[in-house]
Design an enzyme around this catalytic site. Structure first.
Site, mmCIF file in Angstrom:
data_model
loop_
_atom_site.group_PDB
_atom_site.id
_atom_site.type_symbol
_atom_site.label_atom_id
_atom_site.label_comp_id
_atom_site.label_asym_id
_atom_site.label_seq_id
_atom_site.Cartn_x
_atom_site.Cartn_y
_atom_site.Cartn_z
ATOM 1 C CG HIS A 76 -1.946 -1.104 1.231
ATOM 2 N ND1 HIS A 76 -3.212 -0.992 0.698
ATOM 3 C CD2 HIS A 76 -1.857 -2.373 1.713
ATOM 4 C CE1 HIS A 76 -3.859 -2.144 0.881
ATOM 5 N NE2 HIS A 76 -3.055 -2.996 1.481
ATOM 6 C CG ASN A 149 -7.934 -4.447 0.984
ATOM 7 O OD1 ASN A 149 -7.241 -3.457 1.197
ATOM 8 N ND2 ASN A 149 -7.470 -5.681 1.052
ATOM 9 C CG HIS A 340 -2.545 -1.478 14.673
ATOM 10 N ND1 HIS A 340 -2.968 -2.746 14.329
ATOM 11 C CD2 HIS A 340 -1.715 -1.648 15.711
ATOM 12 C CE1 HIS A 340 -2.414 -3.624 15.129
ATOM 13 N NE2 HIS A 340 -1.649 -2.993 15.979
HETATM 14 FE FE1 HDD Z 1 -2.541 -4.945 5.485
HETATM 15 C C1 HDD Z 1 -1.113 -1.900 5.189
HETATM 16 C C2 HDD Z 1 -5.522 -3.679 4.338
HETATM 17 C C3 HDD Z 1 -3.899 -8.108 5.466
HETATM 18 C C4 HDD Z 1 0.243 -6.132 6.934
HETATM 19 N N1 HDD Z 1 -3.176 -3.149 4.886
HETATM 20 C C5 HDD Z 1 -2.442 -2.003 4.824
HETATM 21 C C6 HDD Z 1 -3.235 -0.928 4.334
HETATM 22 C C7 HDD Z 1 -4.481 -1.429 4.082
HETATM 23 C C8 HDD Z 1 -4.444 -2.826 4.434
HETATM 24 C C9 HDD Z 1 -5.663 -0.669 3.549
HETATM 25 C C10 HDD Z 1 -2.750 0.496 4.082
HETATM 26 C C11 HDD Z 1 -3.005 1.383 5.257
HETATM 27 C C12 HDD Z 1 -2.545 2.781 4.918
HETATM 28 O O1 HDD Z 1 -3.149 3.363 4.003
HETATM 29 O O2 HDD Z 1 -1.606 3.248 5.551
HETATM 30 N N2 HDD Z 1 -4.322 -5.750 4.944
HETATM 31 C C13 HDD Z 1 -5.441 -5.045 4.596
HETATM 32 C C14 HDD Z 1 -6.572 -5.947 4.519
HETATM 33 C C15 HDD Z 1 -6.111 -7.190 4.822
HETATM 34 C C16 HDD Z 1 -4.702 -7.058 5.098
HETATM 35 C C17 HDD Z 1 -7.993 -5.532 4.186
HETATM 36 C C18 HDD Z 1 -6.842 -8.487 4.919
HETATM 37 C C19 HDD Z 1 -8.102 -8.589 5.185
HETATM 38 N N3 HDD Z 1 -1.917 -6.793 6.054
HETATM 39 C C20 HDD Z 1 -2.639 -7.966 5.998
HETATM 40 C C21 HDD Z 1 -1.886 -9.022 6.628
HETATM 41 C C22 HDD Z 1 -0.705 -8.453 7.060
HETATM 42 C C23 HDD Z 1 -0.755 -7.063 6.690
HETATM 43 C C24 HDD Z 1 -2.348 -10.455 6.779
HETATM 44 C C25 HDD Z 1 0.459 -9.077 7.793
HETATM 45 C C26 HDD Z 1 0.435 -10.153 8.514
HETATM 46 N N4 HDD Z 1 -0.717 -4.169 5.903
HETATM 47 C C27 HDD Z 1 0.262 -4.830 6.562
HETATM 48 C C28 HDD Z 1 1.437 -3.955 6.909
HETATM 49 C C29 HDD Z 1 0.994 -2.571 6.340
HETATM 50 C C30 HDD Z 1 -0.357 -2.879 5.747
HETATM 51 C C31 HDD Z 1 2.752 -4.464 6.499
HETATM 52 C C32 HDD Z 1 1.953 -1.855 5.401
HETATM 53 C C33 HDD Z 1 1.953 -0.425 5.816
HETATM 54 C C34 HDD Z 1 1.220 -0.401 7.068
HETATM 55 O O3 HDD Z 1 0.808 -1.655 7.397
HETATM 56 O O4 HDD Z 1 1.031 0.568 7.758
HETATM 57 O O5 HDD Z 1 1.619 -3.923 8.283
#
Ligand code: HDD
Length: 678
Positions: A76, A149, A340
């Protein structure tokens, strides 16, 4: 609770105002506040001599510049944000004690970040990809983040597989190709060898992956969460955002071209809409299942690869979010915002969805590296609007100056404060779900049906949507080099629909699967974009015009503007274009800047003495818009272009020979978005 403050729609804005700085008309200083007398020349020993170490201004300026990038989000990375407010329509008191969901009419400030998933920070926005839809509610009980999402399901069922999924979709390790695309071997190898992806891939290959606008996408919390009411009773809940403008997409050929013509297409659309006062609106819907009904379905309601069909569990609309303010500074707000799923308030709780549980670890962890330490909650955009008090101290970039000698609990020197709160005082109490079991690395059998809802999705699509899905698969797999990967993927999707898989296989030149398909006939009309809201509001119309345009054009444009349509005047050069009645219209685009893919519809105003160059440009514009199924209208002068390319009378092509109701019919056609039956 004396330290809590009443929140209204503007509370966050008031808080941010204390941090905003306007540098205009101010004297330049160093970061220490020292006024600067010279900013163009470094301090040197003699005009042609070496630069001196003592030049503190040079050192500070360069050092800050050297450090002005932070790691982009691991997923993202490419995103854009806006501020707004959430207004509750209906009290949810029966289901949850969350304060911001109690009083109809109450307003809570929000900050939303939309994003693509796979691409890096500078990538094109029209990638075929999932879109992030993350909302931070600044409530009086603390921040609540709904990190969702634009698709209601996910690729995997357990967070431990997330690094694998992302490694597979990101550019390949050996050559860092391709950027912001799932059309490559490692992604499809992952898909074929992790069949829980089947349902999400159907969404990913559908038009949902190429939205027309952030303003025209649904949002989903994806997981099953829990509402808990005042009596401690729990309910399962899923969250939906429904855009007031309906769900609309572009076509793939257009998406690829937009990425070249305007890679900032989505962010510009959001920014300009808010700037124009066309505030994007999304209604919040909830699906609620009583805990006693947990096992009533033929899927596991905790499985994040499953939807709760809206026809079975209705979506109850409970409020509306309006995005009404652009960010002031993209780095300070869009880049530094930290979402978060674990930022939660009393009355909302987690479930045992193993994808959700893993996310609860990942998001704080990622902010520590991305934002450089544990004090990211103090950054203005992340601060809650209610105060925070605890015994956490120190860390990089600490801004709070905690007074007093005590930073531990229990204590007597500060009357054992900050003190914990009872449930009645707003203290968060975890839902007391009864849990027992053996430690085991395994997946529940109830999570093992990967295809039924992929079939439901396929069954629910219109003919045009099915064509797009087949083309999307054919493109994506066609970009793979490994025939084995192509074959595995086609064989996998034969489980969804045999004819679909055979058509894709034929396009790829691999062996046609011989068996597959499903006897599931159920469909969910809510899944098809064909059944969405159709409105002309805020749609962008290109008006192709030359000197000598007729009076009818003036009237038509005025009428269309009154319908909320945004008009851009495209001509050979910028500036005044003269009409027959000596009236002038200002062209704000030329054929060089205003490409047809950047508009929703085209109106050929024409002129009375057009040259070959104009005629060719119009012809290209109209053919391109026609091939992307867009509404096309023509004035009486413009009709000849329709005739020349033989599209007069085709679906969504309106000629100016019917001027009496032209505005009405054309704005309706613009609202309908696309005409697939051409
Ligand atoms: Fe995630 C970012 C949505 C599964 C780990 N995620 C992130 C963002 C969105 C989502 C919208 C961007 C937030 C922003 O704009 O700053 N993610 C989802 C959805 C998931 C999902 C809807 C499943 C239903 N994500 C998911 C899993 C993991 C992560 C299973 C790790 C185990 N996601 C992350 C992250 C991020 C992230 C690495 C990258 C940047 C952030 O968190 O702040 O922690």
């Amino acid at each position: 609770m004396s330290d809590k403050r009443k929140v209204d729609g503007n509370s966050k804005n008031e808080q941010l105002e204390k941090f905003r700085v306007d540098d205009q008309d101010k004297k330049m200083t160093t970061n220490q506040g020292l006024r600067i007398s010279e900013d163009e020349f470094s301090l040197k020993a003699g005009e042609r001599g070496p630069t001196l170490m003592e030049d503190f201004h040079f050192r500070e300026k360069i050092t800050h510049f050297d450090h002005e990038r932070i790691p982009e989000r691991v997923v993202h990375a490419r995103g854009y944000s806006a501020h707004g407010e959430f207004e509750l329509y209906e009290s949810m008191k029966e289901y949850t004690r969350a304060k911001f969901l109690q009083e109809p009419g109450s307003k809570t400030p929000v900050f939303v970040r939309f994003s693509t998933v796979a691409g890096s920070k500078g990538s094109g926005e029209l990638a075929r990809d999932v879109r992030g839809f993350a909302t931070k509610f600044y409530t009086e009980e603390g921040n609540y983040d709904l990190v969702g999402n634009n698709m209601p399901v996910f690729f995997i069922q357990d967070a431990i597989k997330f690094p694998d999924l992302i490694h597979a979709v990101k550019p390949e390790q050996h050559n860092e190709i391709p950027q912001a695309a799932s059309a490559h071997d490692t992604f499809w190898d992952f898909v074929a060898n992790n069949q829980e992806t089947a349902h999400m891939i159907m969404w990913h290959m559908s038009d949902r992956a190429i939205p027309r606008s952030f303003r025209m996408m649904e949002g989903f919390g994806v997981h099953t969460f829990r509402f808990v009411n005042e009596e401690g009773k729990g309910y399962f809940v899923k969250f939906h955002w429904k855009p007031k403008l309906g769900v609309h997409s572009v076509v793939w050929d257009e998406a690829q071209k937009i990425n070249g013509k305007n890679p900032d297409f989505h962010r510009a659309d959001l920014y300009e809409s808010i700037d124009n006062g066309d505030y994007p609106e999304f209604e919040l819907g909830v699906q609620i299942i009583d805990e006693t009904d947990e096992n009533m379905f033929n899927f596991d309601i905790l499985d994040p690869t499953k939807i709760w069909p809206e026809e079975d569990v209705p979506v109850r609309i409970i409020g509306k979010m309006t995005l009404n303010r652009n960010v002031d500074n993209v780095f300070a707000e869009n880049e530094q915002v930290a979402f978060h799923p674990g930022h939660i308030v009393p009355g909302i709780d987690f479930t045992n969805d193993p994808l959700l549980q893993g996310r609860l670890f990942s998001y704080t962890d990622t902010q520590l590296i991305r934002l450089g330490g544990p004090n990211f909650h103090e950054l203005p955009i992340n601060r809650s609007v209610c105060p925070f008090h605890n015994n956490q101290r120190g860390g990089y970039g600490r801004q709070t100056i905690n007074k007093g000698q005590v930073s531990y609990h229990n204590n007597s020197l500060a009357n054992n404060t900050p003190s914990v709160s009872s449930e009645e005082e707003g203290g968060y109490v975890h839902y007391q779900e009864k849990v027992e079991g053996r430690k085991i690395r395994a997946r529940s059998d109830s999570f093992k049906d990967h295809f039924s809802q992929a079939v439901l999705f396929w069954n629910s699509m219109s003919d045009a949507e099915r064509d797009h899905i087949i083309s999307a698969f054919s493109f994506e797999l066609g970009m793979c080099k490994s025939q084995s990967v192509q074959q595995q993927a086609v064989n996998m999707f034969a489980n969804v629909n045999l004819e679909m898989a055979q058509e894709i296989a034929a396009n790829l030149g691999v062996t046609l699967p011989e068996s597959g398909g499903s006897n599931i006939t159920k469909c969910s009309p809510a899944l098809s974009q064909e059944n969405t809201v159709n409105l002309p509001d805020t749609r962008k119309l290109a008006v192709l015009i030359d000197d000598g345009f007729s009076d009818e054009v003036d009237k038509t444009l005025k009428g269309l503007e009154e319908k909320g349509i945004h008009i851009e005047i495209v001509s050979k050069k910028l500036g005044d274009v003269k009409g027959k009645n000596h009236r002038t219209i200002k062209a704000n685009q030329t054929f060089a800047t205003g490409d047809p893919v950047l508009f929703d519809a085209v109106y050929i105003a024409g002129g009375d003495n057009t040259d070959k160059d104009f005629d060719e440009k119009v012809s290209y514009f109209v053919k391109e818009a026609y091939s992307h199924f867009k509404p096309i209208g023509a004035s009486s002068d413009g009709n000849r272009y329709l005739e020349a390319i033989n599209i007069e009378g085709k679906a969504g092509v309106l000629s100016g020979n019917i001027p009496s109701n032209f505005v009405e019919s054309f704005s309706e056609a613009i609202g309908l978005h696309r005409f697939w039956d051409r």
